[in-house]
Design an enzyme around this catalytic site. Structure first.
Site, short mmCIF file in Angstrom:
data_model
loop_
_atom_site.label_atom_id
_atom_site.label_comp_id
_atom_site.label_asym_id
_atom_site.label_seq_id
_atom_site.Cartn_x
_atom_site.Cartn_y
_atom_site.Cartn_z
N LYS A 62 5.34 -8.42 -32.94
CA LYS A 62 4.09 -8.63 -32.20
C LYS A 62 2.96 -9.05 -33.13
CE LYS A 62 5.47 -5.66 -28.44
NZ LYS A 62 5.29 -4.42 -27.67
N CYS A 88 7.52 -1.81 -19.19
CA CYS A 88 8.05 -0.64 -19.90
C CYS A 88 7.12 0.56 -19.77
CB CYS A 88 8.32 -0.94 -21.37
SG CYS A 88 9.55 -2.21 -21.64
N HIS A 148 4.01 3.46 -23.37
CA HIS A 148 5.19 2.61 -23.29
C HIS A 148 6.42 3.54 -23.30
CE1 HIS A 148 8.20 -0.29 -24.83
NE2 HIS A 148 7.34 -1.26 -24.57
N ASP A 155 0.81 5.06 -31.60
CA ASP A 155 1.64 3.88 -31.36
C ASP A 155 0.72 2.66 -31.47
OD1 ASP A 155 3.04 1.75 -30.35
OD2 ASP A 155 3.65 2.73 -28.49
N GLN A 202 0.32 -2.53 -30.24
CA GLN A 202 -0.65 -3.53 -29.81
C GLN A 202 -1.87 -3.53 -30.72
OE1 GLN A 202 -0.08 -5.73 -27.41
NE2 GLN A 202 1.83 -4.82 -26.72
C1 LIG Z 1 6.00 -3.44 -27.55
C2 LIG Z 1 5.55 -2.02 -27.56
C3 LIG Z 1 6.40 -1.00 -27.98
C4 LIG Z 1 7.84 -1.23 -28.37
O1 LIG Z 1 8.00 -2.15 -29.40
P1 LIG Z 1 9.51 -2.56 -29.81
O2 LIG Z 1 9.34 -3.66 -30.76
O3 LIG Z 1 10.18 -2.97 -28.52
O4 LIG Z 1 10.13 -1.33 -30.37
C5 LIG Z 1 5.91 0.28 -27.99
N1 LIG Z 1 4.66 0.55 -27.62
C6 LIG Z 1 3.80 -0.41 -27.20
C7 LIG Z 1 2.40 -0.04 -26.83
C8 LIG Z 1 4.23 -1.73 -27.16
O5 LIG Z 1 3.39 -2.67 -26.74
#
Ligand SMILES: *Cc1c(COP(=O)(O)O)cnc(C)c1O
Length: 416
Positions: free
Chosen positions: A236, A374, A132, A210, A213
């Site tokens: 999320k 993104c 992302h 990260d 998800q």
């Molecule tokens: C949504 C997402 C982000 C960013 O999350 P934010 O709440 O916009 O900071 C980063 N990495 C992944 C894999 C995502 O799905």
């Protein structure tokens, strides 16, 4: 004794009971029943989260850590209790290793600033082709600001992390940090976090995952993984916007300089100098997202009351059903065929632009995402300008996937 426990499968999840907890799902849009298949962009909120935030505002609200009065103490307790819930969710050794941020993006920016001070001259950051932008741009900015090289590990055509590519970068010997997604928001791919962490450590690198998800869909154990840093975003995980999480190993939090400066993060201050507060407060400048932390704590209670075994089983069944159903639609291609994958399904349709697909689905009350998600460099790697993406959550149903498939069939007949 355990002899009454004979379950070998996770208990089935009662989807209609869960749906009843999400007031928004009862709505109709454009006169149609809402079919919300965009939870990977942001999930809907259960009543428990809405109520926790409302109740805090109505009964227990003041600024935290500062007041010597009853309200401030109660609010501080609630805020710190939320931190403990996050620590429990991730199996972090201590709540002090949980830093609240604004979102994943801010958490990664924090690491890009603070951890760069610990990199040795010439050390590089290694990411992958399926990141992302939140896990790309902060490293690009660090490269441009401080000359820290940025390396990119490849993915395979199936959309899995190419472990040979990762390892050959690590063998170059100059990687200081590996920063990789734990689950792709485009391909649904899970990465083998434990293996990545082991390899990184064997080559003297630290590792950040990260989990934006992954943390929504599976139980995460930062100690079992061996993560040095793990980040996720509250909205999320059925929580509110405006709150994210950085987990880090204690030695790193102790050694890293602060990211943002101001109130809350200081020890003592003169015009000449300041000292820093203990961790995690050193990294929480200014009034923190108090209500959002309380909301996130309620979201964690909510998912834990359902249990990640049941959540993962439900979402795996949805994903299997979606892949089986969508695969029968002529001209539709599912992008990403990883072995280990979750409920995020990107697809393209012959002769149809992803935005048109999303717009036509919307007329049927079906919300999906369309575009580059993104992840523009990933789109380029896949030779695509964008995809449409359906993503699932605990409240998603097989009927919703059938509605998606039926509507896509109709859309296909329009585009021929
Ligand atoms: C949504 C997402 C982000 C960013 O999350 P934010 O709440 O916009 O900071 C980063 N990495 C992944 C894999 C995502 O799905």
């Amino acid at each position: 004794m355990n002899d009454t426990i004979t379950l070998t499968r996770a208990p089935a999840l009662d989807v209609s009971a869960i749906r009843a907890e999400f007031p928004i799902l009862a709505q109709t849009v454009r006169g149609k029943k809402l079919v919300f298949l965009d939870s990977a962009a942001s999930a809907q909120k259960p009543r428990a989260v809405i109520d926790a935030m409302k109740s805090a505002m109505e009964t227990q609200y003041a600024n935290v850590h500062r007041g010597l009065h009853w309200m401030s103490e109660r609010t501080t307790d609630a805020y710190e209790a939320a931190r403990a819930k996050v620590a429990n969710l991730l199996n972090a050794p201590s709540p002090e290793q949980i830093v609240f941020t604004k979102n994943t993006t801010e958490a990664i920016n924090l690491v890009a600033h603070a951890f760069s001070a610990l990199l040795k001259p010439g050390q590089a950051v290694l990411i992958s082709e399926m990141e992302h932008h939140a896990n790309l741009i902060p490293w690009q900015m660090l490269r441009d600001r401080a000359g820290v090289p940025l390396r990119i590990a490849k993915i395979t055509d199936a959309g899995e992390l190419d472990m040979n590519s990762l390892e050959s970068h690590l063998q170059s010997g100059d990687i200081g940090l590996v920063a990789i997604t734990h689950m792709s928001n485009v391909l649904g791919t899970y990465t083998p976090a434990e293996r990545i962490a082991r390899l990184a450590h064997e080559h003297g690198a630290r590792v950040l995952f990260d989990g934006s998800q992954a943390a929504v869909h599976r139980a995460v154990d930062v100690q079992a993984i061996g993560a040095d840093f793990y980040v996720f975003t509250g909205h999320k995980l059925y929580g509110p916007t405006g709150i994210g999480v950085l987990y880090a190993k204690r030695d790193l939090l102790e050694a890293m300089p602060p990211f943002l400066g101001g109130g809350e993060m200081i020890g003592t201050v003169t015009y000449e100098r300041a000292t820093w507060a203990e961790i995690p407060h050193k990294f929480e400048a200014g009034t923190p997202p108090i209500l959002e932390a309380i909301g996130l704590g309620a979201a964690i209670d909510f998912v834990q009351s359902i249990g990640f075994d049941a959540i993962a089983a439900h979402e795996a069944a949805l994903t299997d059903h979606a892949i089986a159903t969508l695969s029968t639609i002529p001209g539709l291609t599912i992008i990403g065929r990883a072995q280990d994958r979750g409920g995020v399904i990107s697809f393209t349709m012959q002769n149809a632009h992803p935005h048109d697909i999303a717009t036509l689905l919307d007329r049927a009350g079906i919300a999906v995402r369309a575009g580059h998600h993104c992840a523009e460099p990933l789109m380029r790697r896949l030779n695509l300008s964008g995809t449409a993406r359906a993503s699932f959550a605990i409240y998603s149903t097989h009927e919703e996937i059938d509605a998606l498939a039926t509507t896509l069939e109709r859309i296909r007949s329009l585009f021929g």
